[in-house]
Design an enzyme around this catalytic site. Sequence first.
Site, mmCIF file in Angstrom:
data_model
loop_
_atom_site.group_PDB
_atom_site.id
_atom_site.type_symbol
_atom_site.label_atom_id
_atom_site.label_comp_id
_atom_site.label_asym_id
_atom_site.label_seq_id
_atom_site.Cartn_x
_atom_site.Cartn_y
_atom_site.Cartn_z
ATOM 1 C CG HIS A 43 -1.603 -1.141 1.638
ATOM 2 N ND1 HIS A 43 -2.960 -1.263 1.464
ATOM 3 C CD2 HIS A 43 -1.199 -2.313 2.215
ATOM 4 C CE1 HIS A 43 -3.367 -2.434 1.903
ATOM 5 N NE2 HIS A 43 -2.309 -3.094 2.369
ATOM 6 C CE1 TYR A 44 -2.271 6.000 -2.341
ATOM 7 C CE2 TYR A 44 -1.046 5.247 -4.263
ATOM 8 C CZ TYR A 44 -2.179 5.816 -3.703
ATOM 9 O OH TYR A 44 -3.218 6.202 -4.511
ATOM 10 C CB THR A 45 0.548 6.113 4.146
ATOM 11 O OG1 THR A 45 1.416 7.170 3.700
ATOM 12 C CG2 THR A 45 1.371 4.935 4.648
ATOM 13 C CD GLU A 107 -0.931 1.284 4.485
ATOM 14 O OE1 GLU A 107 -0.538 2.124 3.638
ATOM 15 O OE2 GLU A 107 -2.124 0.936 4.616
ATOM 16 C CG HIS A 154 -5.279 -1.823 -0.954
ATOM 17 N ND1 HIS A 154 -5.504 -0.741 -0.128
ATOM 18 C CD2 HIS A 154 -6.287 -2.693 -0.686
ATOM 19 C CE1 HIS A 154 -6.586 -0.962 0.596
ATOM 20 N NE2 HIS A 154 -7.073 -2.146 0.285
ATOM 21 C CG ASP A 164 -3.350 1.565 -1.945
ATOM 22 O OD1 ASP A 164 -4.528 1.461 -2.329
ATOM 23 O OD2 ASP A 164 -2.948 1.071 -0.877
#
Length: 261
Positions: A43-45, A107, A154, A164
Amino acid sequence: MKVFFSILLLALLAGCTHGPALRIDHSYVSANQNSRVQFVVLHYTNASLERSLALLTHGEVSSHYLISDDDKGTIYQLVDENRRSWHAGVSQWDGRTWLNSSSIGIEIVNPGFTDTPSGRVWHPYTEAQVQSLILLLKDIAKRNDIQPKYIIGHSDIAPQRKLDPGPLFPWKRLADEGLAIWPDAQAVSQQQALFAVNPPNAVWYQQQLARFGYAIEQTGVFDVATRHVIAAFQMRFRPQNFDGQPDAQTAAMLQVLNSQR
């Protein structure tokens, strides 16, 4: 004397109440077992480090690991791998649903994208983040015997609602490290020439995307949901153009990847 007997009686009653101590024999171990962890989801946050830590430690979501955007790519472990974190949400991959229970979530601190008057601008990952991620993935994959095809994004497990880790995520670099899958370029070129002459229909795309792992209804038409899945596939394997439109190159990559798997 009466006090003594009263204390003794209470002690005996307490012993009867609690019963015998739990005893478990650990001398036998079954050979028929493996790790509960089957997937790693990336994921990216879409937030700063400070905000990410706050959300992932005291918010409604969590992840096992967080990779910082500092110059070292610091890795924070927020949840023990033996416990479930809340990072995947409603999700499905390769026929398995609710991946929180069977995955490790990672993440990465990254803003995601910024919408500007001239279009959407995606933010790159730092070299330190990528290096930290590769080391972490190698460790997780080795300990849990996770195959490269099960290291996913994700947007793969929730293509109708998530983007993401985005088009600038270095999937090819992970593949070069044995941590992801990637289509053979020569095979794609050959197959693309065939599909340019005889393009496949919606039924073919839906069947092949489902075979690859995506959750997709077999409607037989290029509906909105199908185009979202195509876009998720393109964003991962052809990030320079992920418009969700079926074309010969997309079909060729999908065909080759399924053949490789």
